[in-house]
Design a protein around this motif. Structure first.
Motif, PDB file in Angstrom:
ATOM      1  N   ALA A  23      47.509  -8.476  -4.918  1.00  0.00           N
ATOM      2  CA  ALA A  23      46.363  -8.001  -5.163  1.00  0.00           C
ATOM      3  C   ALA A  23      45.624  -7.581  -4.024  1.00  0.00           C
ATOM      4  O   ALA A  23      44.640  -6.971  -3.881  1.00  0.00           O
ATOM      5  N   ILE A  24      46.306  -8.028  -2.888  1.00  0.00           N
ATOM      6  CA  ILE A  24      45.579  -7.507  -1.494  1.00  0.00           C
ATOM      7  C   ILE A  24      46.662  -6.600  -0.831  1.00  0.00           C
ATOM      8  O   ILE A  24      47.782  -6.681  -0.740  1.00  0.00           O
ATOM      9  N   PRO A  25      46.212  -5.376  -0.452  1.00  0.00           N
ATOM     10  CA  PRO A  25      46.917  -4.396   0.217  1.00  0.00           C
ATOM     11  C   PRO A  25      47.833  -4.966   1.672  1.00  0.00           C
ATOM     12  O   PRO A  25      47.078  -5.810   2.259  1.00  0.00           O
ATOM     13  N   GLY A  26      48.988  -4.643   1.460  1.00  0.00           N
ATOM     14  CA  GLY A  26      49.825  -5.477   2.761  1.00  0.00           C
ATOM     15  C   GLY A  26      50.103  -4.403   3.616  1.00  0.00           C
ATOM     16  O   GLY A  26      49.468  -4.118   4.418  1.00  0.00           O
ATOM     17  N   ALA A  27      51.285  -4.119   3.424  1.00  0.00           N
ATOM     18  CA  ALA A  27      51.984  -3.123   4.717  1.00  0.00           C
ATOM     19  C   ALA A  27      51.025  -1.698   4.929  1.00  0.00           C
ATOM     20  O   ALA A  27      50.841  -1.142   5.689  1.00  0.00           O
ATOM     21  N   SER A  28      50.495  -1.214   3.647  1.00  0.00           N
ATOM     22  CA  SER A  28      49.536  -0.071   3.647  1.00  0.00           C
ATOM     23  C   SER A  28      48.502  -0.263   4.506  1.00  0.00           C
ATOM     24  O   SER A  28      47.973   0.716   5.214  1.00  0.00           O
ATOM     25  N   LEU A  29      47.760  -1.546   4.530  1.00  0.00           N
ATOM     26  CA  LEU A  29      46.687  -1.826   5.488  1.00  0.00           C
ATOM     27  C   LEU A  29      47.030  -1.762   6.788  1.00  0.00           C
ATOM     28  O   LEU A  29      46.285  -1.392   7.561  1.00  0.00           O
ATOM     29  N   ILE A  30      48.108  -2.326   7.073  1.00  0.00           N
ATOM     30  CA  ILE A  30      48.833  -2.183   8.356  1.00  0.00           C
ATOM     31  C   ILE A  30      49.108  -0.767   9.003  1.00  0.00           C
ATOM     32  O   ILE A  30      48.581  -0.598  10.052  1.00  0.00           O
ATOM     33  N   LEU A  31      49.636   0.061   8.204  1.00  0.00           N
ATOM     34  CA  LEU A  31      49.816   1.616   8.414  1.00  0.00           C
ATOM     35  C   LEU A  31      48.315   2.015   8.639  1.00  0.00           C
ATOM     36  O   LEU A  31      48.398   2.916   9.478  1.00  0.00           O
ATOM     37  N   ILE A  32      47.529   1.867   7.885  1.00  0.00           N
ATOM     38  CA  ILE A  32      46.300   2.631   7.835  1.00  0.00           C
ATOM     39  C   ILE A  32      45.401   2.065   9.552  1.00  0.00           C
ATOM     40  O   ILE A  32      45.086   2.987  10.114  1.00  0.00           O
ATOM     41  N   ALA A  33      45.632   0.983   9.935  1.00  0.00           N
ATOM     42  CA  ALA A  33      45.176   0.386  11.084  1.00  0.00           C
ATOM     43  C   ALA A  33      46.096   1.201  12.375  1.00  0.00           C
ATOM     44  O   ALA A  33      45.219   1.504  13.203  1.00  0.00           O
ATOM     45  N   ILE A  34      47.206   1.306  12.175  1.00  0.00           N
ATOM     46  CA  ILE A  34      47.816   1.957  13.164  1.00  0.00           C
ATOM     47  C   ILE A  34      47.540   3.364  13.322  1.00  0.00           C
ATOM     48  O   ILE A  34      47.334   3.969  14.507  1.00  0.00           O
ATOM     49  N   ILE A  35      47.413   4.112  12.023  1.00  0.00           N
ATOM     50  CA  ILE A  35      46.869   5.454  12.194  1.00  0.00           C
ATOM     51  C   ILE A  35      45.430   5.515  12.905  1.00  0.00           C
ATOM     52  O   ILE A  35      45.258   6.678  13.521  1.00  0.00           O
ATOM     53  N   ILE A  36      44.521   4.512  12.177  1.00  0.00           N
ATOM     54  CA  ILE A  36      43.158   4.601  13.063  1.00  0.00           C
ATOM     55  C   ILE A  36      43.298   4.700  14.539  1.00  0.00           C
ATOM     56  O   ILE A  36      42.610   5.083  15.250  1.00  0.00           O
ATOM     57  N   TRP A  37      44.230   3.650  14.853  1.00  0.00           N
ATOM     58  CA  TRP A  37      44.271   3.514  16.449  1.00  0.00           C
ATOM     59  C   TRP A  37      45.068   4.707  16.973  1.00  0.00           C
ATOM     60  O   TRP A  37      44.444   4.837  18.383  1.00  0.00           O
ATOM     61  N   GLY A  38      45.774   5.577  16.495  1.00  0.00           N
ATOM     62  CA  GLY A  38      46.194   6.751  16.903  1.00  0.00           C
ATOM     63  C   GLY A  38      45.121   7.648  17.288  1.00  0.00           C
ATOM     64  O   GLY A  38      45.092   8.469  18.176  1.00  0.00           O
ATOM     65  N   PHE A  39      43.911   7.767  16.219  1.00  0.00           N
ATOM     66  CA  PHE A  39      42.898   8.665  16.497  1.00  0.00           C
ATOM     67  C   PHE A  39      42.010   8.075  17.540  1.00  0.00           C
ATOM     68  O   PHE A  39      41.410   9.026  18.260  1.00  0.00           O
ATOM     69  N   ILE A  40      41.852   6.719  17.358  1.00  0.00           N
ATOM     70  CA  ILE A  40      40.966   6.317  18.535  1.00  0.00           C
ATOM     71  C   ILE A  40      41.559   6.372  20.000  1.00  0.00           C
ATOM     72  O   ILE A  40      40.831   6.782  20.877  1.00  0.00           O
ATOM     73  N   SER A  41      42.604   6.178  20.044  1.00  0.00           N
ATOM     74  CA  SER A  41      43.411   6.322  21.559  1.00  0.00           C
ATOM     75  C   SER A  41      43.606   7.669  21.738  1.00  0.00           C
ATOM     76  O   SER A  41      44.343   7.850  23.033  1.00  0.00           O
ATOM     77  N   ASP A  42      43.663   8.563  21.001  1.00  0.00           N
ATOM     78  CA  ASP A  42      43.894  10.003  21.274  1.00  0.00           C
ATOM     79  C   ASP A  42      45.551  10.217  21.663  1.00  0.00           C
ATOM     80  O   ASP A  42      45.852  10.938  22.477  1.00  0.00           O
ATOM     81  N   SER A  43      46.362   9.164  21.310  1.00  0.00           N
ATOM     82  CA  SER A  43      47.786   8.970  21.616  1.00  0.00           C
ATOM     83  C   SER A  43      48.567   8.769  20.648  1.00  0.00           C
ATOM     84  O   SER A  43      49.244   7.660  20.595  1.00  0.00           O
TER      85      SER A  43
END
Length: 172
Positions: A23-43
């Motif tokens: 009932a707590i998102p797992g790997a999908s939450l990790i994936l979202i955080a990585i994608i956000i980091w891609g936008f933040i770091s522009d890389s």
């Protein structure tokens, strides 16, 4: 930038917990955080490896979850009734209907609900309480092993992210 990095790592830590706790998102939450980091770091080139690893982990997590539950049920001789009972027990346990305990709340209900539900489902199907208990324990054991493997896969995804992005943040 470091603060955002560590906030996203904290989100990933919640994702690790979510890989183990239903009932707590797992790997999908990790994936979202990585994608956000891609936008933040522009890389996005810098996160290509952790992104691929996390997508693979996400797919493996789904497969491991079903496979571990199935193998645990099969090894214990459970029928589909037991598996359906485990799912119903999980939902009712999470909502607090099963079991009605004064402590533990939904987390304890999510742990005990599938066991009670699978035992009830098996008993309704076979009318043998001993086999129902064996099948219920098998289903729950398989699920727990699957959750442990999912947790290890989630940790691996976060470690890959940290190793590949550390130099972006700290320049070493």
């Amino acid at each position: 930038m470091q603060i955002l990095y560590w906030l996203l790592v904290a989100v990933m830590a919640v994702g690790i917990v979510g890989a183990v706790v239903p009932a707590i998102p797992g790997a999908s939450l990790i994936l979202i955080a990585i994608i956000i980091w891609g936008f933040i770091s522009d890389s996005f080139a810098a996160i290509q490896t952790p992104l691929i690893v996390t997508v693979v982990v996400l797919l493996l997590s789904v497969g491991v979850d079903f496979l571990a539950s199935y193998l645990g049920a099969k090894k214990a001789g459970a029928s589909q009734w037991g598996q359906i009972g485990a799912i119903v027990g999980l939902v009712l346990g999470f909502l607090g209907f099963l079991p009605a305990l004064p402590f533990g709340g939904p987390l304890l209900g999510m742990l005990l609900g599938p066991l009670v539900g699978s035992i009830i489902g098996e008993y309704l199907y076979r009318r043998d309480f001993g086999l129902a208990i064996k099948a219920g324990i098998g289903i729950v054991a398989g699920t727990l092993v699957g959750n442990l493997i999912q947790g290890l896969l989630a940790i691996a995804a976060v470690v890959v992210f940290l190793v590949t992005t550390w130099s972006q943040v700290y320049g070493t």
